[in-house]
Design a protein around this motif. Structure first.
Motif, short mmCIF file in Angstrom:
data_model
loop_
_atom_site.label_atom_id
_atom_site.label_comp_id
_atom_site.label_asym_id
_atom_site.label_seq_id
_atom_site.Cartn_x
_atom_site.Cartn_y
_atom_site.Cartn_z
N SER A 101 0.82 -1.33 -0.01
CA SER A 101 -0.05 -0.09 -0.16
C SER A 101 0.81 1.31 0.00
N ALA A 102 1.80 1.27 0.70
CA ALA A 102 2.77 2.50 0.94
C ALA A 102 3.49 2.64 -0.39
N ALA A 154 1.18 4.08 -2.97
CA ALA A 154 1.16 5.49 -2.81
C ALA A 154 2.20 6.15 -3.48
N THR A 155 3.43 5.75 -3.26
CA THR A 155 4.47 6.24 -3.85
C THR A 155 4.26 6.30 -5.56
N PHE A 182 1.74 9.15 -5.97
CA PHE A 182 2.28 10.45 -5.66
C PHE A 182 3.16 10.79 -6.91
N GLY A 217 -3.78 7.90 -3.77
CA GLY A 217 -2.45 8.26 -3.32
C GLY A 217 -2.69 8.32 -1.75
N SER A 218 -3.51 9.36 -1.39
CA SER A 218 -3.60 9.51 -0.17
C SER A 218 -4.38 8.47 0.80
N ALA A 277 -3.82 5.20 0.02
CA ALA A 277 -3.22 4.28 0.12
C ALA A 277 -2.14 4.46 1.26
N PHE A 278 -1.70 5.92 1.38
CA PHE A 278 -0.91 6.36 2.47
C PHE A 278 -1.32 6.39 3.77
N THR A 281 6.17 3.48 6.60
CA THR A 281 5.20 4.36 5.55
C THR A 281 6.08 5.48 5.00
N THR A 295 7.50 5.83 1.13
CA THR A 295 7.33 7.07 0.27
C THR A 295 8.05 7.90 -0.01
N THR A 336 9.21 8.90 -3.84
CA THR A 336 8.53 9.55 -4.48
C THR A 336 9.18 10.91 -5.37
#
Length: 266
Positions: free
Chosen positions: A2-3, A6-7, A10, A205-206, A208-209, A221, A225, A228
């Motif tokens: 998940s992190a 998010a990366t 982003f 993104g948010s 998932a973060f 986390t 990320t 990014t």
């Protein structure tokens, strides 16, 4: 996973946001549109079951992270360039861990500290430079604001769902930026990019973060990320068919090693 999702989100968001502003949408309007779009996507998924204290924590995280933190980061870029902004701003992977430990969200782990150091070194190698000018001050503000906002998300995830947190944050920021000067400065060519930025950068993104923080806590986390800024540069170069610099590859490798070090159990 998940992190890292998010990366990726982003990283794709960076060229989308850049294209939006180049096509006539103000930065203030971009924030308003992105959050309005994210809210419309997340609204059906959120149950909004949260206490008053949790809502206050979510509000603080929204104002500190996407609010004060991003503003200071952009000011650092304006005054001292990308290298200074990235070098100082991304020390937030350390400040986030400090706030998280201080709040009792997780205990100090040497592997997380070593992983953060490797990841930060990777960011500096790929994008950093010698910090100088007023950007150092603004970068430090960004680091503190992002770090505290990330830790506050860790507090909120103990009480409510990631969907509710992400939806409430967008519900706060969308009207706030809409009423600011230039909050309605929108162009037809830039609008589709702004909408896509809202879907990719915020709704996906948010979310998932925040979900990653709820599962693997703050330290792992934020270190994950930290890839990014490097990945966004590599994606931008790939899209524009420009050669990828060896320092980007070296930096990304160091960040990857930092991520692996952080998430290892043994």
């Amino acid at each position: 996973m998940s992190a890292l999702a998010a990366t990726l989100a982003f990283s794709f968001n960076a060229p989308l946001a850049y294209a939006t502003t180049r096509k006539g949408v103000s930065s203030t309007a971009l924030v308003a549109i992105r959050n309005a779009v994210a809210l419309s996507v997340l609204l059906p998924l959120a149950d909004f079951k949260a206490s008053t204290s949790t809502l206050l924590v979510i509000t603080a995280s929204a104002l500190l992270g996407p609010g004060l933190g991003d503003y200071a980061y952009f000011k650092a870029m304006y005054h001292s360039g990308v290298a200074t902004a990235v070098t100082i701003g991304y020390t937030y992977i350390f400040t986030a861990q400090l706030f998280s430990v201080a709040m009792g969200l997780e205990s100090f782990r040497s592997s997380a500290a070593v992983g953060a150091a490797l990841a930060f070194l990777g960011v500096v190698v790929a994008l950093g430079g010698r910090p100088k000018g007023p950007g150092v001050f603004y970068g430090a503000i960004a680091s503190a604001a992002w770090g505290l906002a990330s830790a506050l998300l860790g507090v909120a995830t103990k009480e409510t769902t990631p969907y509710t947190i992400a939806a409430v944050r967008s519900a706060i920021l969308a009207p706030l930026f809409l009423i600011l000067p230039e909050g309605r400065k929108v162009s037809a060519p830039g609008l589709p990019y702004a909408v896509l930025s809202g879907v990719v950068g915020l709704a996906l993104g948010s979310l998932a973060f925040i979900y990653a923080i709820s599962k693997i806590k703050v330290a792992a986390t934020v270190v994950s990320t930290s890839l990014t800024p490097i990945l966004s540069q590599m994606l931008d170069r790939a899209i524009n068919k420009s050669p990828i610099s060896p320092k980007h590859i070296l930096g990304a490798s160091l960040v990857a090693l930092g991520i692996a070090t952080t998430v290892m159990n043994n």
